[in-house]
Motif scaffolding. Structure first.
Motif, mmCIF file in Angstrom:
data_model
loop_
_atom_site.group_PDB
_atom_site.id
_atom_site.type_symbol
_atom_site.label_atom_id
_atom_site.label_comp_id
_atom_site.label_asym_id
_atom_site.label_seq_id
_atom_site.Cartn_x
_atom_site.Cartn_y
_atom_site.Cartn_z
ATOM 1 N N PRO A 168 5.764 -49.068 40.152
ATOM 2 C CA PRO A 168 5.677 -47.706 39.730
ATOM 3 C C PRO A 168 5.190 -47.536 38.276
ATOM 4 O O PRO A 168 5.941 -48.176 37.449
ATOM 5 C CB PRO A 168 6.971 -47.117 40.205
ATOM 6 N N VAL A 169 4.630 -46.521 37.782
ATOM 7 C CA VAL A 169 4.216 -45.999 36.740
ATOM 8 C C VAL A 169 4.867 -44.413 36.546
ATOM 9 O O VAL A 169 4.362 -43.503 37.360
ATOM 10 C CB VAL A 169 2.851 -46.055 36.388
ATOM 11 N N VAL A 170 5.627 -44.332 35.620
ATOM 12 C CA VAL A 170 6.147 -43.197 35.237
ATOM 13 C C VAL A 170 5.909 -42.287 34.084
ATOM 14 O O VAL A 170 6.339 -42.947 32.801
ATOM 15 C CB VAL A 170 7.740 -43.023 35.315
ATOM 16 N N PRO A 171 4.865 -41.675 33.932
ATOM 17 C CA PRO A 171 4.179 -41.288 32.695
ATOM 18 C C PRO A 171 4.906 -40.205 32.179
ATOM 19 O O PRO A 171 5.060 -38.844 33.002
ATOM 20 C CB PRO A 171 2.575 -40.834 32.958
ATOM 21 N N LEU A 172 5.333 -40.031 30.653
ATOM 22 C CA LEU A 172 5.863 -38.642 30.359
ATOM 23 C C LEU A 172 4.794 -38.014 29.346
ATOM 24 O O LEU A 172 4.004 -38.776 28.940
ATOM 25 C CB LEU A 172 6.931 -39.025 29.503
ATOM 26 N N ASN A 173 5.050 -36.744 29.575
ATOM 27 C CA ASN A 173 3.933 -35.753 28.727
ATOM 28 C C ASN A 173 4.640 -35.296 27.442
ATOM 29 O O ASN A 173 4.354 -34.261 27.242
ATOM 30 C CB ASN A 173 3.565 -34.710 29.726
ATOM 31 N N LEU A 174 5.208 -36.357 26.827
ATOM 32 C CA LEU A 174 5.769 -35.868 25.447
ATOM 33 C C LEU A 174 4.607 -35.413 24.581
ATOM 34 O O LEU A 174 3.617 -36.391 24.200
ATOM 35 C CB LEU A 174 6.552 -37.025 24.803
ATOM 36 N N PRO A 175 4.541 -34.610 23.413
ATOM 37 C CA PRO A 175 3.536 -34.161 22.611
ATOM 38 C C PRO A 175 3.506 -35.049 21.383
ATOM 39 O O PRO A 175 3.780 -34.580 20.300
ATOM 40 C CB PRO A 175 3.710 -32.810 22.386
ATOM 41 N N ILE A 176 3.228 -36.364 21.534
ATOM 42 C CA ILE A 176 3.511 -37.148 20.531
ATOM 43 C C ILE A 176 2.069 -38.081 20.197
ATOM 44 O O ILE A 176 1.750 -39.074 19.470
ATOM 45 C CB ILE A 176 4.600 -38.429 20.486
ATOM 46 N N THR A 177 0.938 -37.739 21.062
ATOM 47 C CA THR A 177 -0.409 -37.991 21.262
ATOM 48 C C THR A 177 -1.276 -36.983 21.437
ATOM 49 O O THR A 177 -0.720 -35.830 21.866
ATOM 50 C CB THR A 177 -0.772 -39.345 22.046
ATOM 51 N N SER A 178 -2.547 -37.086 21.492
ATOM 52 C CA SER A 178 -3.301 -36.011 21.874
ATOM 53 C C SER A 178 -3.360 -35.929 23.256
ATOM 54 O O SER A 178 -2.976 -37.042 24.045
ATOM 55 C CB SER A 178 -4.748 -36.299 21.685
ATOM 56 N N GLU A 179 -3.577 -34.816 24.008
ATOM 57 C CA GLU A 179 -3.581 -34.448 25.312
ATOM 58 C C GLU A 179 -4.154 -35.328 26.376
ATOM 59 O O GLU A 179 -3.884 -35.817 27.461
ATOM 60 C CB GLU A 179 -4.094 -33.000 25.696
ATOM 61 N N ASN A 180 -5.331 -35.696 25.934
ATOM 62 C CA ASN A 180 -6.206 -36.899 26.541
ATOM 63 C C ASN A 180 -5.976 -38.263 26.155
ATOM 64 O O ASN A 180 -7.057 -38.972 26.825
ATOM 65 C CB ASN A 180 -7.805 -36.148 26.402
ATOM 66 N N ALA A 181 -5.042 -38.538 25.885
ATOM 67 C CA ALA A 181 -4.662 -39.980 25.556
ATOM 68 C C ALA A 181 -3.493 -40.620 26.340
ATOM 69 O O ALA A 181 -2.396 -39.755 26.310
ATOM 70 C CB ALA A 181 -4.418 -40.039 24.086
ATOM 71 N N GLY A 182 -3.422 -41.695 26.531
ATOM 72 C CA GLY A 182 -2.596 -42.603 26.959
ATOM 73 C C GLY A 182 -1.616 -41.981 28.099
ATOM 74 O O GLY A 182 -2.037 -41.503 29.174
ATOM 75 N N SER A 183 -0.303 -41.941 27.890
ATOM 76 C CA SER A 183 0.327 -41.429 28.967
ATOM 77 C C SER A 183 0.303 -39.892 29.190
ATOM 78 O O SER A 183 0.321 -39.657 30.431
ATOM 79 C CB SER A 183 2.023 -41.468 28.253
ATOM 80 N N ARG A 184 -0.068 -39.136 28.214
ATOM 81 C CA ARG A 184 -0.337 -37.763 28.762
ATOM 82 C C ARG A 184 -1.599 -37.663 29.574
ATOM 83 O O ARG A 184 -1.557 -36.793 30.411
ATOM 84 C CB ARG A 184 -0.587 -36.837 27.380
ATOM 85 N N LYS A 185 -2.467 -38.668 29.374
ATOM 86 C CA LYS A 185 -3.681 -38.620 30.253
ATOM 87 C C LYS A 185 -3.236 -38.968 31.491
ATOM 88 O O LYS A 185 -3.744 -38.485 32.818
ATOM 89 C CB LYS A 185 -4.832 -39.544 29.819
#
Length: 387
Positions: A168-185
């Motif tokens: 499993p992959v649990v991605p958090l949407n924390l505003p610590i990078t741009s919206e289209n990068a890494g975990s937010r993507k």
């Protein structure tokens, strides 16, 4: 008090913050770091283990660390008193490369020396070059659950590795990078209801999409509440899968013995003691795919472990066993003692199980065999040309 489903499982928390303070404000970075600390402490109480890289600690212009790894190491050290005494170790797998020791920041040297010399940490070295991809492959091999926050391409690469392994992959949407990068993507990908189950699945048929929405933390949500929701999600995840390759023809003369072996030995040990969910594809469960062979190989492909019993010498069992070995899945080969098999399973460190003796005696033989072979290397070395 019952054990947490996370007892003994390895959690990998990975990510980073944007270098530009205009993208990741100091307040948002501080909140993210507080979430990491609180989550690690909560997981320590539940008996979880960890996968954590060892590396340098780059800083932003405002002095805030870009990564979370040394924060995790320090929190682990400061939370040792919270850990239950009977958790199977090691507490943490430390993945490093040949230059890691030289790159440990001076302020963390004392912490690292204390941890590395203890029995709590097992060090795994990934190749001889400072290649992030190799280290990530090692991290994904040892981790059971990936939690991401922030990050860029590395987080996406890690997520693909975990997904390919059925983890499993649990991605958090924390505003610590741009919206289209890494975990937010990743999180945005999971917000489509058809994709959420591809990131993670919930035990007992629970809804992955509901949980994706619950970890879309609004700004107003306090960090302790975020930690509580995240840990609840991690405890709700479907357990890792142990895929059963076995005789299923009820008319076969060996069927009763094989069924008794799985009912009395394999399932109780794997599910009640080792925390797996035993999966048998026999046509009596709901399908996710149109064809049964597609269903079998899709589930087998992403299994965490395979128990391949070849009693009865069924051709489909050999096909599935070959697939598991070729994919380098952790595979336990078994057969009834005295049963005819077309090859000697002892060459694969196989177990010849008995039908006589008490249930506990038979389970103990399976446990001992499991411990003896579970960490053996794959059948074929699949290393690339240049490490």
């Amino acid at each position: 008090m019952p054990r947490s489903p996370l007892f003994g499982r390895r959690i990998h928390i990975s990510g980073s913050v944007a270098i530009d303070p205009a993208v990741a404000t100091a307040a948002d970075v501080t909140a993210a770091r507080d979430l990491v600390v609180g989550t690690v402490r909560a997981l320590m109480r539940l008996g979880a283990n960890f996968v954590v890289p060892v590396d340098a600690e780059p800083l932003r212009a405002d002095g805030m660390p870009i990564c979370f790894d040394w924060l995790i190491w320090r929190t682990i050290k400061e939370s040792l008193s919270l850990r239950p005494r009977d958790v199977p170790g090691p507490l943490a797998i430390a993945v490093q490369h040949h230059k890691s020791e030289e790159q440990v920041p001076p302020e963390h040297v004392e912490l690292w020396d204390e941890l590395r010399e203890s029995q709590l940490v097992r060090i795994e070295n990934a190749a001889q070059w400072n290649m992030n991809s190799r280290r990530m492959e090692a991290q994904a091999r040892y981790g059971d659950i990936l939690v991401t926050l922030g990050g860029t391409e590395g987080v996406l690469y890690l997520a693909n590795l975990y997904h390919a392994a059925g983890k499993p992959v649990v991605p958090l949407n924390l505003p610590i990078t741009s919206e289209n990068a890494g975990s937010r993507k990743l999180h945005a990908f999971g917000m489509a209801s058809g994709n959420s189950r591809r990131l993670f699945q919930i035990a007992d048929g629970g809804g992955s999409h509901d949980w994706i929405n619950r970890i879309s933390f609004p700004t107003r949500q306090a960090v302790p509440d975020r930690i509580r929701v995240l840990v609840e999600l991690l405890e709700s995840l479907e357990r890792p899968t142990a895929f059963a390759v076995r005789l299923l023809d009820q008319e076969h003369s060996e069927y009763a013995a094989v069924q008794d072996f799985f009912d009395t030995v394999v399932q109780p040990v794997l599910e009640n003691e080792f925390g797996y969910r035993l999966m048998v594809i026999d046509g009596r469960q709901a399908y996710e795919h149109a064809r049964i062979d597609e269903e079998i190989f899709a589930k087998l492909h992403r299994a965490s472990v395979v128990v391949a019993d070849i009693t009865g010498s069924r051709p489909n069992c050999f096909l599935e066993l070959g697939y598991a070995l070729g994919r380098s899945l952790q595979t336990i080969v078994t057969a009834r003692k005295g049963a005819d098999t077309p090859f000697d399973i002892t060459t694969l460190a196989g177990l010849r199980w008995r039908t006589d003796g008490g249930a506990e005696q038979r389970r103990q033989a399976f446990r001992e065999h499991w411990e003896a072979v579970r960490d053996r290397p794959p059948l074929v070395d699949v290393e690339g040309l240049i490490p």
